[in-house]
Design a protein around this motif. Structure first.
Motif, PDB file in Angstrom:
ATOM      1  N   ALA A 189      -4.634 -40.602  72.604  1.00 38.33           N
ATOM      2  CA  ALA A 189      -4.295 -40.590  71.180  1.00 38.33           C
ATOM      3  C   ALA A 189      -5.429 -40.024  70.337  1.00 38.33           C
ATOM      4  CB  ALA A 189      -3.945 -42.000  70.704  1.00 38.33           C
ATOM      5  N   LEU A 190      -6.674 -40.349  70.684  1.00 41.27           N
ATOM      6  CA  LEU A 190      -7.817 -39.836  69.930  1.00 41.27           C
ATOM      7  C   LEU A 190      -7.946 -38.329  70.125  1.00 41.27           C
ATOM      8  CD1 LEU A 190     -10.234 -40.398  68.136  1.00 41.27           C
ATOM      9  CD2 LEU A 190     -11.562 -40.999  70.177  1.00 41.27           C
ATOM     10  N   LEU A 191      -7.809 -37.876  71.343  1.00 39.90           N
ATOM     11  CA  LEU A 191      -7.863 -36.430  71.618  1.00 39.90           C
ATOM     12  C   LEU A 191      -6.755 -35.707  70.867  1.00 39.90           C
ATOM     13  CD1 LEU A 191      -8.867 -33.943  73.169  1.00 39.90           C
ATOM     14  CD2 LEU A 191      -7.364 -34.622  75.058  1.00 39.90           C
ATOM     15  N   GLU A 192      -5.565 -36.277  70.863  1.00 39.47           N
ATOM     16  CA  GLU A 192      -4.430 -35.650  70.194  1.00 39.47           C
ATOM     17  C   GLU A 192      -4.707 -35.437  68.712  1.00 39.47           C
ATOM     18  OE1 GLU A 192       0.275 -36.269  70.543  1.00 39.47           O
ATOM     19  OE2 GLU A 192      -0.759 -38.000  69.687  1.00 39.47           O
ATOM     20  N   LYS A 193      -5.283 -36.432  68.062  1.00 41.28           N
ATOM     21  CA  LYS A 193      -5.553 -36.311  66.626  1.00 41.28           C
ATOM     22  C   LYS A 193      -6.632 -35.269  66.353  1.00 41.28           C
ATOM     23  CE  LYS A 193      -3.975 -40.868  65.260  1.00 41.28           C
ATOM     24  NZ  LYS A 193      -4.275 -42.146  64.591  1.00 41.28           N
ATOM     25  N   VAL A 194      -7.655 -35.255  67.169  1.00 37.45           N
ATOM     26  CA  VAL A 194      -8.725 -34.268  66.970  1.00 37.45           C
ATOM     27  C   VAL A 194      -8.178 -32.856  67.137  1.00 37.45           C
ATOM     28  CG1 VAL A 194     -10.902 -33.388  67.896  1.00 37.45           C
ATOM     29  CG2 VAL A 194     -10.575 -35.847  67.626  1.00 37.45           C
ATOM     30  N   LEU A 195      -7.305 -32.657  68.120  1.00 38.81           N
ATOM     31  CA  LEU A 195      -6.719 -31.329  68.339  1.00 38.81           C
ATOM     32  C   LEU A 195      -5.806 -30.928  67.188  1.00 38.81           C
ATOM     33  CD1 LEU A 195      -5.859 -31.513  72.149  1.00 38.81           C
ATOM     34  CD2 LEU A 195      -7.818 -30.388  71.069  1.00 38.81           C
ATOM     35  N   LEU A 196      -5.039 -31.896  66.654  1.00 37.23           N
ATOM     36  CA  LEU A 196      -4.155 -31.597  65.531  1.00 37.23           C
ATOM     37  C   LEU A 196      -4.958 -31.208  64.299  1.00 37.23           C
ATOM     38  CD1 LEU A 196      -1.339 -31.505  64.290  1.00 37.23           C
ATOM     39  CD2 LEU A 196      -1.552 -33.950  63.801  1.00 37.23           C
ATOM     40  N   TRP A 197      -6.008 -31.949  64.016  1.00 29.77           N
ATOM     41  CA  TRP A 197      -6.852 -31.641  62.854  1.00 29.77           C
ATOM     42  C   TRP A 197      -7.588 -30.315  63.050  1.00 29.77           C
ATOM     43  CZ3 TRP A 197      -9.127 -37.255  62.987  1.00 29.77           C
ATOM     44  CH2 TRP A 197      -8.156 -38.145  62.500  1.00 29.77           C
ATOM     45  N   SER A 198      -8.014 -30.047  64.277  1.00 27.56           N
ATOM     46  CA  SER A 198      -8.688 -28.787  64.580  1.00 27.56           C
ATOM     47  C   SER A 198      -7.734 -27.613  64.370  1.00 27.56           C
ATOM     48  CB  SER A 198      -9.198 -28.789  66.020  1.00 27.56           C
ATOM     49  OG  SER A 198     -10.168 -29.798  66.226  1.00 27.56           O
ATOM     50  N   ALA A 199      -6.482 -27.804  64.777  1.00 30.47           N
ATOM     51  CA  ALA A 199      -5.475 -26.754  64.574  1.00 30.47           C
ATOM     52  C   ALA A 199      -5.270 -26.489  63.093  1.00 30.47           C
ATOM     53  CB  ALA A 199      -4.155 -27.165  65.227  1.00 30.47           C
ATOM     54  N   GLY A 203      -5.986 -23.069  60.556  1.00 32.42           N
ATOM     55  CA  GLY A 203      -4.874 -22.449  59.853  1.00 32.42           C
ATOM     56  C   GLY A 203      -3.612 -22.310  60.676  1.00 32.42           C
ATOM     57  N   ILE A 204      -3.511 -23.033  61.772  1.00 32.44           N
ATOM     58  CA  ILE A 204      -2.305 -22.986  62.614  1.00 32.44           C
ATOM     59  C   ILE A 204      -1.218 -23.836  61.957  1.00 32.44           C
ATOM     60  CG2 ILE A 204      -1.333 -23.534  64.875  1.00 32.44           C
ATOM     61  CD1 ILE A 204      -4.152 -23.137  66.037  1.00 32.44           C
ATOM     62  N   THR A 205      -0.045 -23.281  61.800  1.00 33.01           N
ATOM     63  CA  THR A 205       1.038 -23.975  61.104  1.00 33.01           C
ATOM     64  C   THR A 205       2.176 -24.319  62.071  1.00 33.01           C
ATOM     65  OG1 THR A 205       2.072 -21.865  60.498  1.00 33.01           O
ATOM     66  CG2 THR A 205       0.505 -22.820  58.934  1.00 33.01           C
ATOM     67  N   GLY A 206       3.150 -25.068  61.553  1.00 31.91           N
ATOM     68  CA  GLY A 206       4.296 -25.470  62.358  1.00 31.91           C
ATOM     69  C   GLY A 206       4.333 -26.973  62.538  1.00 31.91           C
ATOM     70  N   VAL A 207       5.276 -27.454  63.345  1.00 30.17           N
ATOM     71  CA  VAL A 207       5.341 -28.890  63.617  1.00 30.17           C
ATOM     72  C   VAL A 207       4.133 -29.284  64.454  1.00 30.17           C
ATOM     73  CG1 VAL A 207       7.859 -28.920  63.484  1.00 30.17           C
ATOM     74  CG2 VAL A 207       6.748 -28.537  65.689  1.00 30.17           C
ATOM     75  N   ALA A 208       3.809 -30.571  64.455  1.00 28.30           N
ATOM     76  CA  ALA A 208       2.580 -31.050  65.077  1.00 28.30           C
ATOM     77  C   ALA A 208       2.449 -30.618  66.537  1.00 28.30           C
ATOM     78  CB  ALA A 208       2.496 -32.569  64.953  1.00 28.30           C
ATOM     79  N   ARG A 213      -0.244 -27.387  70.747  1.00 31.54           N
ATOM     80  CA  ARG A 213      -0.100 -26.509  71.911  1.00 31.54           C
ATOM     81  C   ARG A 213      -0.725 -25.138  71.647  1.00 31.54           C
ATOM     82  NH1 ARG A 213       3.339 -28.032  76.013  1.00 31.54           N
ATOM     83  NH2 ARG A 213       4.479 -29.989  75.684  1.00 31.54           N
ATOM     84  N   GLN A 214      -0.546 -24.617  70.428  1.00 31.46           N
ATOM     85  CA  GLN A 214      -1.139 -23.319  70.107  1.00 31.46           C
ATOM     86  C   GLN A 214      -2.659 -23.399  70.131  1.00 31.46           C
ATOM     87  OE1 GLN A 214       0.531 -20.209  69.476  1.00 31.46           O
ATOM     88  NE2 GLN A 214      -1.590 -19.675  69.941  1.00 31.46           N
ATOM     89  N   TYR A 215      -3.202 -24.489  69.591  1.00 32.78           N
ATOM     90  CA  TYR A 215      -4.658 -24.653  69.590  1.00 32.78           C
ATOM     91  C   TYR A 215      -5.185 -24.757  71.019  1.00 32.78           C
ATOM     92  CZ  TYR A 215      -9.325 -26.330  68.507  1.00 32.78           C
ATOM     93  OH  TYR A 215     -10.689 -26.455  68.422  1.00 32.78           O
ATOM     94  N   MET A 216      -4.488 -25.531  71.861  1.00 36.83           N
ATOM     95  CA  MET A 216      -4.920 -25.679  73.250  1.00 36.83           C
ATOM     96  C   MET A 216      -4.848 -24.350  73.983  1.00 36.83           C
ATOM     97  SD  MET A 216      -3.304 -29.425  74.275  1.00 36.83           S
ATOM     98  CE  MET A 216      -4.277 -29.593  75.782  1.00 36.83           C
ATOM     99  N   ALA A 217      -3.816 -23.570  73.705  1.00 37.35           N
ATOM    100  CA  ALA A 217      -3.697 -22.252  74.326  1.00 37.35           C
ATOM    101  C   ALA A 217      -4.837 -21.336  73.884  1.00 37.35           C
ATOM    102  CB  ALA A 217      -2.352 -21.631  73.975  1.00 37.35           C
ATOM    103  N   ASN A 218      -5.201 -21.430  72.606  1.00 35.05           N
ATOM    104  CA  ASN A 218      -6.281 -20.593  72.069  1.00 35.05           C
ATOM    105  C   ASN A 218      -7.630 -20.912  72.700  1.00 35.05           C
ATOM    106  OD1 ASN A 218      -4.387 -19.465  70.393  1.00 35.05           O
ATOM    107  ND2 ASN A 218      -5.086 -20.482  68.533  1.00 35.05           N
ATOM    108  N   HIS A 219      -7.829 -22.164  73.105  1.00 32.49           N
ATOM    109  CA  HIS A 219      -9.158 -22.591  73.560  1.00 32.49           C
ATOM    110  C   HIS A 219      -9.204 -23.001  75.023  1.00 32.49           C
ATOM    111  CE1 HIS A 219     -10.939 -22.491  69.519  1.00 32.49           C
ATOM    112  NE2 HIS A 219      -9.752 -22.896  69.104  1.00 32.49           N
ATOM    113  N   GLN A 220      -8.097 -22.827  75.738  1.00 35.19           N
ATOM    114  CA  GLN A 220      -8.028 -23.274  77.125  1.00 35.19           C
ATOM    115  C   GLN A 220      -9.144 -22.683  77.986  1.00 35.19           C
ATOM    116  OE1 GLN A 220      -4.344 -22.293  79.058  1.00 35.19           O
ATOM    117  NE2 GLN A 220      -4.737 -23.584  80.836  1.00 35.19           N
TER     118      GLN A 220
END
Length: 392
Positions: A189-199, A203-208, A213-220
């Motif tokens: 849950a903590l990782l999920e929130k950090v990734l959402l805020w980082s996204a 400037g990544i938009t869309g549903v959470a 997923r887009q942020y994780m793909a960008n930084h994988q």
């Protein structure tokens, strides 16, 4: 995908068991990867862990397990990690049940325990088939979280480091967090929130889910998660500087969103403390948790200011004779709205002496600033006073 049912003894399962913490967990002569990168951390509570051991001791069947067979002859755990670790740690003398350790059992009971046969499905297929299967099975009644499922897709050095920093109760982020950000690190849950805020910060938009997923793909393919760790430190340190006095209302706030939106603003921590203390004592503020965001953006909607009761509305309506003091017209009570004479933001309270009934149009104009009160008393609603109470 090919699937075959096998019987594996606990003796074979526990041989070569080694929990290397961040480096992983192995068992079954060192051939079984118990915690692949897409797997969660150990989350069993003591009662569930003990139930597994008691079932084995009594010879009762436990749920079937699933192992993915790799081309090199090794295996990855698809389903059964929690049960496997419970069994291996009991045999490895890591815990007891009612002060009874495995090594204190009579030798005959130890042998019976080690000879217990586990039902294991060996699954062979492509990586995609294995991951698809992993997403569909229920791991020992512990349903996978959305972030655990995402982790199955975006594996690599970056994710491994991110989980190390954000995915354990004693991880560095959990220690720094000190309750500011809610959520169980063990369940991602903590990782999920950090990734959402980082996204959001990127400037990544869309549903959470899409944003994460887009942020994780960008930084994988990043080498580590230092970027996210520095960002998390900035968030928590910023929050602590503004809200210097620890309070329960600070816990679980969306601090990453606040940081992204307001970190360039200046806030005097002494003034913030005075405002927070005052709002906590204000009975008109019914949503105390909204105080944090109100301090940051000054929008009263976060506070859910106490509304006039129906009986107060009826009393004010009768005193006014159904006349709106803004336009001088008569309305039914259902066509009017209760409003503060002196706004709450200026110290006005939600009480009869500071209330009045306005028609919807005048109330809107007053809120828009196109009508202004010029008579603060408003105790008399005679014809001579109508029209003197407001000016356009």
């Amino acid at each position: 995908m090919e699937i075959s049912l096998q019987q594996i003894s606990i003796r074979d399962l526990t041989d070569g068991y080694n929990d290397m913490d961040d480096e992983g967990v192995v068992a079954y002569h060192g051939l079984l990867n118990v915690r692949p990168k897409y797997q969660r951390n150990f989350v069993y509570k003591d009662d569930k862990r003990n139930a597994v051991i008691k079932s084995v001791k009594k010879g009762f069947p436990i749920n079937v397990m699933y192992w993915a067979k790799k081309p090199d002859g090794t295996f990855e755990m698809l389903d059964g990690q929690q049960r496997t670790i419970s069994i291996c740690e009991y045999v490895g003398k890591k815990f007891s049940i009612k002060a009874e350790y495995f090594q204190t059992l009579p030798e005959s009971e130890q042998e019976k325990f080690l000879d217990y046969k586990l039902q294991v499905y060996f699954c062979e297929g492509t990586d995609k088939e294995i991951l698809d299967w992993f997403e569909t099975i229920n791991i020992a009644t512990e349903v996978l979280t959305n972030q655990e499922l995402r982790n199955a897709v975006y594996t690599g050095e970056w994710l491994t480091d991110a989980k190390r920093k954000f995915s354990k109760k004693n991880c560095v982020a959990s220690k720094l967090n000190d309750g500011y950000v809610s959520g169980d690190p063990n369940r991602q849950a903590l990782l999920e929130k950090v990734l959402l805020w980082s996204a959001e910060a990127e400037g990544i938009t869309g549903v959470a889910d899409d944003r994460i997923r887009q942020y994780m793909a960008n930084h994988q393919l990043d080498k580590n998660a230092n970027r996210e760790w520095q960002y998390f430190q900035d968030i928590i340190n910023w929050a602590r500087k503004i809200f210097a006095n620890p309070r329960n209302i600070l816990k679980g706030q969306p601090w990453g969103e606040f940081y992204n939106n307001y970190h360039n603003n200046f806030y005097d921590s002494d003034e913030v403390e005075k405002k927070v203390a005052s709002l906590l004592k204000d009975d008109d503020v019914t949503n105390k948790s909204g105080i944090v965001q109100y301090v940051l953006d000054k929008d009263e909607k976060h506070l859910n200011i106490r509304a006039f009761t129906q009986s107060q509305k009826e009393q004010m309506y009768e005193e006014q004779g159904g006349i709106c003091p803004g336009c001088g017209e008569h309305f039914e009570i259902g066509e009017m709205e209760a409003d503060h004479r002196k706004p709450w933001s200026q110290g006005g309270k939600t009480e009869l002496s500071n209330g009045m009934m306005l028609c919807a149009d005048c109330n809107r104009k007053k809120s828009d600033g196109t009508l202004t009160i010029i008579n603060g008393d408003m105790n008399v609603f005679g014809d001579a006073q109508i029209g003197n109470l407001f000016e356009k």
